[in-house]
Design a protein around this motif. Sequence first.
Motif, PDB file in Angstrom:
ATOM      1  N   ASP A   1       0.717  -1.056  -0.088  1.00  0.00           N
ATOM      2  CA  ASP A   1      -0.022  -0.101   0.158  1.00  0.00           C
ATOM      3  C   ASP A   1       0.806   1.291   0.041  1.00  0.00           C
ATOM      4  N   GLY A   2       1.987   1.060  -0.401  1.00  0.00           N
ATOM      5  CA  GLY A   2       2.953   2.201  -0.272  1.00  0.00           C
ATOM      6  C   GLY A   2       3.634   2.908   0.966  1.00  0.00           C
ATOM      7  N   LYS A   3       3.151   2.087   2.127  1.00  0.00           N
ATOM      8  CA  LYS A   3       3.706   2.539   3.444  1.00  0.00           C
ATOM      9  C   LYS A   3       4.757   1.475   4.068  1.00  0.00           C
ATOM     10  N   PRO A   4       5.852   2.157   4.512  1.00  0.00           N
ATOM     11  CA  PRO A   4       6.998   1.266   5.148  1.00  0.00           C
ATOM     12  C   PRO A   4       6.529   0.699   6.462  1.00  0.00           C
ATOM     13  N   TYR A   5       6.687  -0.744   6.214  1.00  0.00           N
ATOM     14  CA  TYR A   5       6.379  -1.364   7.690  1.00  0.00           C
ATOM     15  C   TYR A   5       7.598  -2.292   8.135  1.00  0.00           C
ATOM     16  N   MET A   6       7.511  -2.616   9.326  1.00  0.00           N
ATOM     17  CA  MET A   6       8.670  -3.596   9.914  1.00  0.00           C
ATOM     18  C   MET A   6       8.039  -4.821  10.428  1.00  0.00           C
ATOM     19  N   ILE A   7       8.365  -6.022  10.208  1.00  0.00           N
ATOM     20  CA  ILE A   7       7.944  -6.918  10.622  1.00  0.00           C
ATOM     21  C   ILE A   7       9.137  -7.586  11.435  1.00  0.00           C
ATOM     22  N   TYR A   8       8.516  -8.198  12.599  1.00  0.00           N
ATOM     23  CA  TYR A   8       9.835  -8.469  13.521  1.00  0.00           C
ATOM     24  C   TYR A   8       9.365  -9.653  14.336  1.00  0.00           C
ATOM     25  N   CYS A   9       9.923 -10.420  15.175  1.00  0.00           N
ATOM     26  CA  CYS A   9       9.810 -11.359  16.169  1.00  0.00           C
ATOM     27  C   CYS A   9       9.624 -10.849  17.553  1.00  0.00           C
ATOM     28  N   HIS A  10       8.499 -11.133  18.210  1.00  0.00           N
ATOM     29  CA  HIS A  10       8.529 -11.016  19.804  1.00  0.00           C
ATOM     30  C   HIS A  10       8.909 -12.337  20.050  1.00  0.00           C
ATOM     31  N   GLU A  11       9.959 -12.615  20.689  1.00  0.00           N
ATOM     32  CA  GLU A  11      10.632 -13.680  20.999  1.00  0.00           C
ATOM     33  C   GLU A  11       9.905 -14.610  22.085  1.00  0.00           C
ATOM     34  N   LEU A  15       7.715 -14.783  25.511  1.00  0.00           N
ATOM     35  CA  LEU A  15       6.053 -15.196  25.608  1.00  0.00           C
ATOM     36  C   LEU A  15       6.047 -16.506  25.562  1.00  0.00           C
ATOM     37  N   GLY A  16       7.001 -17.488  25.526  1.00  0.00           N
ATOM     38  CA  GLY A  16       7.035 -18.810  25.287  1.00  0.00           C
ATOM     39  C   GLY A  16       6.616 -19.423  24.055  1.00  0.00           C
ATOM     40  N   ASP A  17       5.509 -18.534  23.613  1.00  0.00           N
ATOM     41  CA  ASP A  17       5.066 -18.893  22.248  1.00  0.00           C
ATOM     42  C   ASP A  17       5.388 -17.680  21.102  1.00  0.00           C
ATOM     43  N   GLY A  18       6.476 -17.637  20.422  1.00  0.00           N
ATOM     44  CA  GLY A  18       6.950 -16.669  19.772  1.00  0.00           C
ATOM     45  C   GLY A  18       5.814 -16.044  18.843  1.00  0.00           C
ATOM     46  N   ALA A  19       5.963 -14.780  18.734  1.00  0.00           N
ATOM     47  CA  ALA A  19       5.029 -13.950  17.732  1.00  0.00           C
ATOM     48  C   ALA A  19       5.577 -13.291  16.412  1.00  0.00           C
ATOM     49  N   MET A  20       4.896 -13.410  15.413  1.00  0.00           N
ATOM     50  CA  MET A  20       5.441 -12.483  14.372  1.00  0.00           C
ATOM     51  C   MET A  20       4.696 -11.096  14.460  1.00  0.00           C
ATOM     52  N   ASN A  21       5.197 -10.056  14.637  1.00  0.00           N
ATOM     53  CA  ASN A  21       4.592  -8.654  14.734  1.00  0.00           C
ATOM     54  C   ASN A  21       4.731  -7.784  13.552  1.00  0.00           C
ATOM     55  N   VAL A  22       3.873  -6.807  13.311  1.00  0.00           N
ATOM     56  CA  VAL A  22       4.170  -5.761  12.168  1.00  0.00           C
ATOM     57  C   VAL A  22       3.860  -4.260  12.863  1.00  0.00           C
ATOM     58  N   VAL A  23       4.610  -3.426  12.433  1.00  0.00           N
ATOM     59  CA  VAL A  23       4.282  -2.158  12.976  1.00  0.00           C
ATOM     60  C   VAL A  23       4.613  -1.168  11.751  1.00  0.00           C
ATOM     61  N   GLU A  24       3.673  -0.134  11.636  1.00  0.00           N
ATOM     62  CA  GLU A  24       3.785   0.709  10.375  1.00  0.00           C
ATOM     63  C   GLU A  24       4.863   1.938  10.745  1.00  0.00           C
TER      64      GLU A  24
END
Length: 160
Positions: A1-11, A15-24
């Motif tokens: 959509d023309g916007k920059p995002y960062m996808i990162y791991c919340h380890e 958490l015990g059960d790692g998550a994949m997160n995104v932030v604009e």
Amino acid sequence: DGKPYMIYCHEWVELGDGAMNVVELTPDLSARVSQPQKLFHASAASWSTGEETRSGDRYYVTDGCFLYRSKTGKLLMIWSSFYNGQYAVGVAESLTGRVRGPWRQQQEPIFSSHGGHAMIFKTFDGRLCFALHKPISPAGKERAKIFELEDLGNTLKIKE
């Protein structure tokens, strides 16, 4: 959509059960615009079997994500976790074709022979390739391994 995002791991260590997160991000990448959004947990993938700690708890790793738009326009993410005691790389597909998903995990990992942190690139002569580091241990013995990759439109496959 023309916007920059960062996808990162919340380890998993938090958490015990790692998550994949995104932030604009702002256009100059200097700050975030939005609050982080969880895309999925590692345990969402049936192939992500986790690892057991000494205390008997199970943890699930999210690691090394890389986005790729397939030849049919599908937005795919390769990412690493554990599969039956081996570090592996799986594929998730954005059901909307957008970075915020929702994301569906493909059933089988694309690579399951103790390697991870993969990325996809094209060679100067146009071949699609998959690079990762292998082996995972012993520390300091990791080396880049490159495999030719096939874009099947709805998934990816390492060429035999």
